[in-house]
Design a protein around this motif. Structure first.
Motif, PDB file in Angstrom:
ATOM      1  N   THR A 171     -27.920 -29.759 -33.840  1.00 43.79           N
ATOM      2  CA  THR A 171     -29.108 -28.959 -33.566  1.00 43.79           C
ATOM      3  C   THR A 171     -29.200 -27.793 -34.545  1.00 43.79           C
ATOM      4  N   ARG A 172     -30.361 -27.185 -34.581  1.00 47.01           N
ATOM      5  CA  ARG A 172     -30.567 -25.980 -35.386  1.00 47.01           C
ATOM      6  C   ARG A 172     -29.691 -24.834 -34.904  1.00 47.01           C
ATOM      7  N   GLU A 173     -29.535 -24.719 -33.587  1.00 48.56           N
ATOM      8  CA  GLU A 173     -28.715 -23.641 -33.039  1.00 48.56           C
ATOM      9  C   GLU A 173     -27.268 -23.753 -33.517  1.00 48.56           C
ATOM     10  N   GLU A 174     -26.748 -24.967 -33.582  1.00 49.36           N
ATOM     11  CA  GLU A 174     -25.367 -25.154 -34.012  1.00 49.36           C
ATOM     12  C   GLU A 174     -25.187 -24.838 -35.486  1.00 49.36           C
ATOM     13  N   SER A 175     -26.163 -25.159 -36.309  1.00 55.00           N
ATOM     14  CA  SER A 175     -26.058 -24.799 -37.727  1.00 55.00           C
ATOM     15  C   SER A 175     -26.150 -23.286 -37.898  1.00 55.00           C
ATOM     16  N   GLY A 176     -26.926 -22.626 -37.036  1.00 59.52           N
ATOM     17  CA  GLY A 176     -26.990 -21.173 -37.081  1.00 59.52           C
ATOM     18  C   GLY A 176     -25.659 -20.526 -36.733  1.00 59.52           C
ATOM     19  N   GLN A 243     -24.764 -19.682 -48.988  1.00 61.87           N
ATOM     20  CA  GLN A 243     -25.107 -20.705 -48.005  1.00 61.87           C
ATOM     21  C   GLN A 243     -26.513 -20.491 -47.480  1.00 61.87           C
ATOM     22  N   GLY A 244     -27.217 -21.590 -47.256  1.00 60.86           N
ATOM     23  CA  GLY A 244     -28.543 -21.554 -46.662  1.00 60.86           C
ATOM     24  C   GLY A 244     -28.635 -22.554 -45.527  1.00 60.86           C
ATOM     25  N   GLN A 245     -29.690 -22.438 -44.737  1.00 62.45           N
ATOM     26  CA  GLN A 245     -29.872 -23.286 -43.557  1.00 62.45           C
ATOM     27  C   GLN A 245     -31.306 -23.771 -43.484  1.00 62.45           C
ATOM     28  N   PHE A 246     -31.469 -25.045 -43.144  1.00 63.21           N
ATOM     29  CA  PHE A 246     -32.775 -25.563 -42.753  1.00 63.21           C
ATOM     30  C   PHE A 246     -32.570 -26.464 -41.554  1.00 63.21           C
ATOM     31  N   GLY A 247     -33.083 -26.037 -40.402  1.00 58.54           N
ATOM     32  CA  GLY A 247     -32.924 -26.816 -39.184  1.00 58.54           C
ATOM     33  C   GLY A 247     -31.455 -27.052 -38.892  1.00 58.54           C
ATOM     34  N   PRO A 248     -31.044 -28.299 -38.665  1.00 58.96           N
ATOM     35  CA  PRO A 248     -29.649 -28.591 -38.332  1.00 58.96           C
ATOM     36  C   PRO A 248     -28.736 -28.670 -39.546  1.00 58.96           C
ATOM     37  N   VAL A 249     -29.269 -28.429 -40.723  1.00 59.63           N
ATOM     38  CA  VAL A 249     -28.515 -28.609 -41.968  1.00 59.63           C
ATOM     39  C   VAL A 249     -28.114 -27.268 -42.573  1.00 59.63           C
ATOM     40  N   THR A 250     -26.859 -27.158 -42.999  1.00 58.46           N
ATOM     41  CA  THR A 250     -26.442 -26.042 -43.839  1.00 58.46           C
ATOM     42  C   THR A 250     -26.022 -26.599 -45.190  1.00 58.46           C
TER      43      THR A 250
END
Length: 290
Positions: A171-176, A243-250
């Motif tokens: 999920t997005r929350e987990e990548s955050g 590092q960057g994030q988009f949705g569930p991806v880092t």
């Protein structure tokens, strides 16, 4: 193994620090000093360009903003299409394969290293003793890959090491949370042992949400900087992780500098890799334009 050793990542929920580093890749060019870059004259020319250029042949790539009616830069991050998120490891691996980069992303000077790609089932963990170890994938991670590259040593400069990582969470929350833990790691362990004979020293980092200061290129940006010491380093050399994030991806790129290599040249290698992977993640998971 440590994050910069080619197998690490991590992130954390922590205070948002200020200053040059905190602005992320968009401001890297303003934090540099002189020297001879890894690509000779070509690299020196690249160092005068924006720190996060759109990848060649792509329009509106990560890092490039659009202007609103008032002339202010607007974020260029597409809207996440949750229906396109992977639900299992097979789908996550297929997504990862669309995002990972090869040496061509960085230009003709960059080569593959040996070993080239990390174990798909391994995950780096920073212990309480500030030593990196490898464990199995945590429950929130569906797939991850780290690839290792280098710019060969040449007359007047040492060997530059580059590590590019993509991780697909559920999920997005987990990548955050991965981004959040990274900040905690730096605060807890400014000095870290990657492996026997290789260390990071004096690390400090900062994280910015989308829209904060100069971050227009990712949902959550994290940048870490310090010095690394190891075999063949010739003494403490600059270390940079972004590092960057988009949705569930880092996505993340680490760069280990070398004698005779400019900060600008190292910045640009890190920015180019991170920007390209974020662009690919947006293409793969963003909503289609109407």
């Amino acid at each position: 193994m440590g994050r910069s050793g080619g197998y690490g990542h991590g992130r954390r929920g922590a205070p948002r620090a200020g200053c040059c580093l905190a602005a992320g890749l968009l401001f890297l060019a303003g934090c540099t000093s002189g020297g001879t870059g890894p690509g000779g004259a070509d690299a020196s020319a690249r160092s005068s360009a924006p720190a996060t250029p759109p990848p060649s042949g792509t329009a509106g790539a990560a890092g490039a903003g659009t202007a609103d009616a008032g002339g202010n830069a607007a974020p260029a991050v597409p809207e996440l299409d949750e229906q396109r998120q992977p639900r299992d490891r097979a789908a996550a691996r297929a997504l990862l394969d669309r995002i990972v980069i090869d040496q061509d992303t960085f230009g003709p000077d960059v080569k593959r290293s040996t070993p080239f790609e990390s174990d798909a089932d391994s995950w780096p963990v920073l212990g309480r003793d500030c030593v990196w170890r490898t464990e199995g994938l945590p429950p929130d991670v569906l797939a991850t890959s780290t690839r290792q590259f280098h710019v060969p040593a040449a007359e007047g400069r040492g060997r530059v090491r580059i590590h590019a990582t993509v991780t697909v969470h559920r999920t997005r929350e987990e990548s955050g949370w991965e981004t959040a833990r990274a900040m905690e790691e730096v605060l807890r362990c400014p000095d870290q042992v990657l492996r026997a004979g290789e260390e990071l020293k004096g690390l400090w980092g900062a994280s910015l949400y989308l829209g904060e200061q100069l971050n227009r290129w990712t949902e959550d940006a994290f940048t870490e900087s310090g010095r690394w010491v190891g075999e063949g380093s010739g003494g403490p050399q600059r270390y940079l992780w972004s590092q960057g994030q988009f949705g569930p991806v880092t996505v993340a790129v680490a760069g280990k500098g070398a004698a005779g290599v400019t900060d600008e040249a190292l910045n640009n290698l890190v920015a180019q890799g991170t920007g390209r992977m974020l662009y690919r993640a947006g293409q793969a998971l963003g909503k289609e334009p109407r």
